[in-house]
Design a protein around this motif. Sequence first.
Motif, PDB file in Angstrom:
ATOM      1  N   LEU A 626       0.839  -1.197   0.000  1.00  0.00           N
ATOM      2  CA  LEU A 626       0.000   0.000   0.000  1.00  0.00           C
ATOM      3  C   LEU A 626       0.879   1.254   0.000  1.00  0.00           C
ATOM      4  O   LEU A 626       1.803   1.375   0.806  1.00  0.00           O
ATOM      5  N   ILE A 627       0.566   2.183  -0.905  1.00  0.00           N
ATOM      6  CA  ILE A 627       1.213   3.504  -0.928  1.00  0.00           C
ATOM      7  C   ILE A 627       0.117   4.567  -0.844  1.00  0.00           C
ATOM      8  O   ILE A 627      -0.837   4.532  -1.626  1.00  0.00           O
ATOM      9  N   GLU A 628       0.242   5.479   0.126  1.00  0.00           N
ATOM     10  CA  GLU A 628      -0.731   6.564   0.290  1.00  0.00           C
ATOM     11  C   GLU A 628      -0.046   7.901  -0.002  1.00  0.00           C
ATOM     12  O   GLU A 628       1.094   8.121   0.426  1.00  0.00           O
ATOM     13  N   GLN A 629      -0.756   8.766  -0.713  1.00  0.00           N
ATOM     14  CA  GLN A 629      -0.260  10.127  -0.938  1.00  0.00           C
ATOM     15  C   GLN A 629      -1.286  11.104  -0.377  1.00  0.00           C
ATOM     16  O   GLN A 629      -2.465  11.051  -0.732  1.00  0.00           O
ATOM     17  N   ILE A 630      -0.825  11.975   0.535  1.00  0.00           N
ATOM     18  CA  ILE A 630      -1.721  12.904   1.234  1.00  0.00           C
ATOM     19  C   ILE A 630      -1.078  14.286   1.247  1.00  0.00           C
ATOM     20  O   ILE A 630       0.132  14.425   1.475  1.00  0.00           O
ATOM     21  N   ILE A 685       4.780  14.722  -5.264  1.00  0.00           N
ATOM     22  CA  ILE A 685       5.766  13.645  -5.463  1.00  0.00           C
ATOM     23  C   ILE A 685       5.322  12.792  -6.653  1.00  0.00           C
ATOM     24  O   ILE A 685       4.238  12.202  -6.624  1.00  0.00           O
ATOM     25  N   PRO A 686       6.138  12.710  -7.706  1.00  0.00           N
ATOM     26  CA  PRO A 686       5.716  12.031  -8.933  1.00  0.00           C
ATOM     27  C   PRO A 686       5.801  10.507  -8.846  1.00  0.00           C
ATOM     28  O   PRO A 686       6.715   9.885  -9.395  1.00  0.00           O
ATOM     29  N   VAL A 687       4.853   9.899  -8.139  1.00  0.00           N
ATOM     30  CA  VAL A 687       4.750   8.438  -8.070  1.00  0.00           C
ATOM     31  C   VAL A 687       3.332   8.067  -8.482  1.00  0.00           C
ATOM     32  O   VAL A 687       2.358   8.500  -7.847  1.00  0.00           O
ATOM     33  N   ASP A 688       3.202   7.294  -9.556  1.00  0.00           N
ATOM     34  CA  ASP A 688       1.878   6.866 -10.011  1.00  0.00           C
ATOM     35  C   ASP A 688       2.002   5.522 -10.731  1.00  0.00           C
ATOM     36  O   ASP A 688       3.075   4.911 -10.732  1.00  0.00           O
ATOM     37  N   ASP A 689       0.923   5.085 -11.368  1.00  0.00           N
ATOM     38  CA  ASP A 689       0.915   3.772 -12.028  1.00  0.00           C
ATOM     39  C   ASP A 689       1.978   3.645 -13.110  1.00  0.00           C
ATOM     40  O   ASP A 689       2.424   2.546 -13.425  1.00  0.00           O
ATOM     41  N   SER A 690       2.396   4.771 -13.694  1.00  0.00           N
ATOM     42  CA  SER A 690       3.337   4.710 -14.814  1.00  0.00           C
ATOM     43  C   SER A 690       4.764   4.370 -14.391  1.00  0.00           C
ATOM     44  O   SER A 690       5.553   3.864 -15.186  1.00  0.00           O
ATOM     45  N   ASN A 691       5.130   4.683 -13.145  1.00  0.00           N
ATOM     46  CA  ASN A 691       6.534   4.478 -12.744  1.00  0.00           C
ATOM     47  C   ASN A 691       6.722   3.697 -11.449  1.00  0.00           C
ATOM     48  O   ASN A 691       7.858   3.429 -11.051  1.00  0.00           O
ATOM     49  N   VAL A 692       5.653   3.344 -10.749  1.00  0.00           N
ATOM     50  CA  VAL A 692       5.799   2.807  -9.399  1.00  0.00           C
ATOM     51  C   VAL A 692       6.531   1.463  -9.385  1.00  0.00           C
ATOM     52  O   VAL A 692       7.360   1.203  -8.495  1.00  0.00           O
ATOM     53  N   TYR A 693       6.275   0.583 -10.353  1.00  0.00           N
ATOM     54  CA  TYR A 693       6.955  -0.721 -10.349  1.00  0.00           C
ATOM     55  C   TYR A 693       8.447  -0.572 -10.657  1.00  0.00           C
ATOM     56  O   TYR A 693       9.280  -1.300 -10.115  1.00  0.00           O
ATOM     57  N   GLU A 694       8.772   0.401 -11.482  1.00  0.00           N
ATOM     58  CA  GLU A 694      10.183   0.669 -11.784  1.00  0.00           C
ATOM     59  C   GLU A 694      10.896   1.208 -10.541  1.00  0.00           C
ATOM     60  O   GLU A 694      12.046   0.860 -10.261  1.00  0.00           O
ATOM     61  N   LEU A 695      10.209   2.066  -9.782  1.00  0.00           N
ATOM     62  CA  LEU A 695      10.806   2.630  -8.571  1.00  0.00           C
ATOM     63  C   LEU A 695      11.084   1.570  -7.512  1.00  0.00           C
ATOM     64  O   LEU A 695      12.002   1.712  -6.701  1.00  0.00           O
TER      65      LEU A 695
END
Length: 834
Positions: A626-630, A685-695
Amino acid sequence: MKLQETIGYRTISFWMESERRQPFTFQEEAWQHIREGRSGLVNAPTGCGKTFSVFLGALIDFINLYPEDYRTRNGMGLQLLWISPLRALAKDIGRAMEEVITGLGMRWKVGMRNGDTEMSERQKQKRRMPEVLIITPESLHLLLAQKGYAEVFRPLKIVAVDEWHELLGSKRGVQVELALSKIAALKEGMVSIIGISATIGNLEEAKEVLLAPLAGMAGDARSTEGFIVRAVIHKPIDVESIFPDEIEKYPWAGHLGLKLIHKVIPILENSRTTLIFINTRGMSETWYQSLLNVCPDLAGAIALHHGSIDMALRNWVEEALHDGKLKAVVCTASLDLGVDFRPVETVIQVGSPKGVARFLQRAGRSGHQPGEVSKIWFLPTHSLELMEAAALKSAMKEGLIESREPMLLCFDVLIQYLSTLAISDGFYPEALFREIRSTFCFREMEEEEWREILHFITEGGVALQQYDEYRKVEIMEDGLYKINSRRVAMRHRLHIGTIVSEPMLKVRFVSGGYVGMIEEYFISRLEPGETFTLAGRNLELVLIKEMTVLVRKSNVKKARVPSWNGGRMPLSANLGMMLRRKLDEASRMMGEGGGTGQEDIELRVLKPLFGLQASLSYMPLQNELLIEQIETKDGFHLFVYPFEGRLVHEAMAALLAYRISRTTPISFSFAMNDYGFELLSDRPIPVDDSNVYELFSPEDLTADIQRSVNSAEMARRKFRDIAVIGGLVFQGYPGEHVKARHLQSSAGLLFNVFSEYDPDNLLIRQAYNEVMDQQMEERRLRHMLERVSAGRIVLRWPAQLTPFCFPLIVDSMREDLSSEKLEDRVRRMQAQLR
């Protein structure tokens, strides 16, 4: 002849019957191995007779050898060497041994050798060694620093290594390995080495490490013959959690424990004696005072025990426990191991112990006899810790005990060991190289590395050969390596050991009387007239004179609680795995099916918290991250919940920040706990579906870790300890210890010299390796990333703070606020969220 038919066995059996005892099957099995002169490992739960499985075996063997006159024989020299990790264990083990010897009418002597042993006693031992010597690893190396040490070990039959599970995986364990390699060589392999271990996951490997020197003597360091005796004894453990009257939906670490103190008093009243385990020395002081405030009737019946309290007071507490005179003892890990306190009926664990083995060890302090139930209460310091209680119970049922990984190529310990041998009788490199290569720790050492070590101790190596101070060992005409300088020898003897702690100052009353020890960094922050608490007393600082803190008693109600470095333990890998399983159960319990109805009571009690987490964000399953962005007024928060422990999370936070910043110039601040970590920035913070697995990819992990953290600075700090152990930095004579900052600066200077002029130096390489293995937990981090890559990452953007992220937010505020201001701030935040 069968064991049961020997005079030794019959003699011991008759004594046991007179004491209304009966040998266990595992004890008899161990006795048979000892009779055959074999080596191995005895594994049994705490409180089930591990000590007698070896000690009585040694007596049986001796009686069988001298059936006619075993009672009158004395002055036989050292027969049994008993290596124990704690001074506190020696007294109790020695007492148990002497009771048997007296009961049998034998004339064996039991001696002790540790940092507290009087010089007169050491001299007496030198003239006439007792038949049994109970010794710490450090004192064993001091014995090897004596001229003529080989004669001490000449009659030796058995070496017992007690609490091997505690020594393995530490530099003290490496000390034991090196000492055993010397003893095995002196005895030409004709000695039994027997490890005694309680809870450990990698038992076979533990045996291999222990017996490697004997296998090396046999010419095959890769295969180690030896027995493992397992005690098949069911030791019932009753675990019960203490629940708050109302579950906090927004938990935060540390505050809940003391609010449940009124629930502890009835437990103390209903038990004959209770041990209350606290994870840190600072909190143990607070708990002791708080218990007395809540229940003044406990005065005189409750005591405090931790490693910084005066030894005389600790001894008094142990004696009073043994005699059943105390109602309760508030303690830390100082009472974790082996000491047999039979009156203890109950244990209370305050806060998570962070490991299954540690929890089992502490539970075993109660009901410390075979067949008796060990009763342990779990008192959470915040509501989410109840999930850890459920995880501990399941892990214990499944036998998921942590492994202890053996340490490899500890060159600092080796350098110290070579100097130890060089100040006694000296050594010849060729013969010693074979001995050292027989150990598990150094079996991969190359000849070139060995030559570099020898060059280092004789010439100062490549970088320090211009300085006479580092030319400690001289090469004599016959090729013997020897330290001839009395000054160098004396300085070396003073600092034999691998425990490198912060400089400690003695605390004394102005009127006389010793209180205990306090770390320099804490006391240096106080002004004269300020008060602090130590050994359960409120003390006013008068002045610091040389290495002594002078104090007087104070009647003030509030005093500062000392903090000692290294207090917070990270979550173990096994407990982390079980915690994720419990999270899975909780998640399914909150789903449409409503769970199985068989969930742990702790999970059911936490249902309101889980419900709020699910409604605001998400409850992750075991294979999900789980990753939460607030967004708050403080900035943009990214919360990640791997449930892998604070060390892994610290490394992962730095790694993630580095990987994000490669594509977007952005700066972060970090916070972490055992459940997750936070990145905070002043921009999205630029973390989303497009890059999260790479990160979260395990690819290029080692290189990215080294770039993401200041590994050079971390290695510099680690090098300080290596430099102290290896004898490069002198810590000062007793009472004149070098201040921490001076020690760090001189070690730092050496680090710079090596880095510039000898970058391939073995000690520099060791410092970087220890950072990666111990501080960054690289292997565990890699496993986590592989697990995440194979599972599912869930991204959520909650409108407000969630129960999972709230503890991280509070932890990030601790640095800037006092405990009272922090509590006020948290109360306001909780009220706003409700």
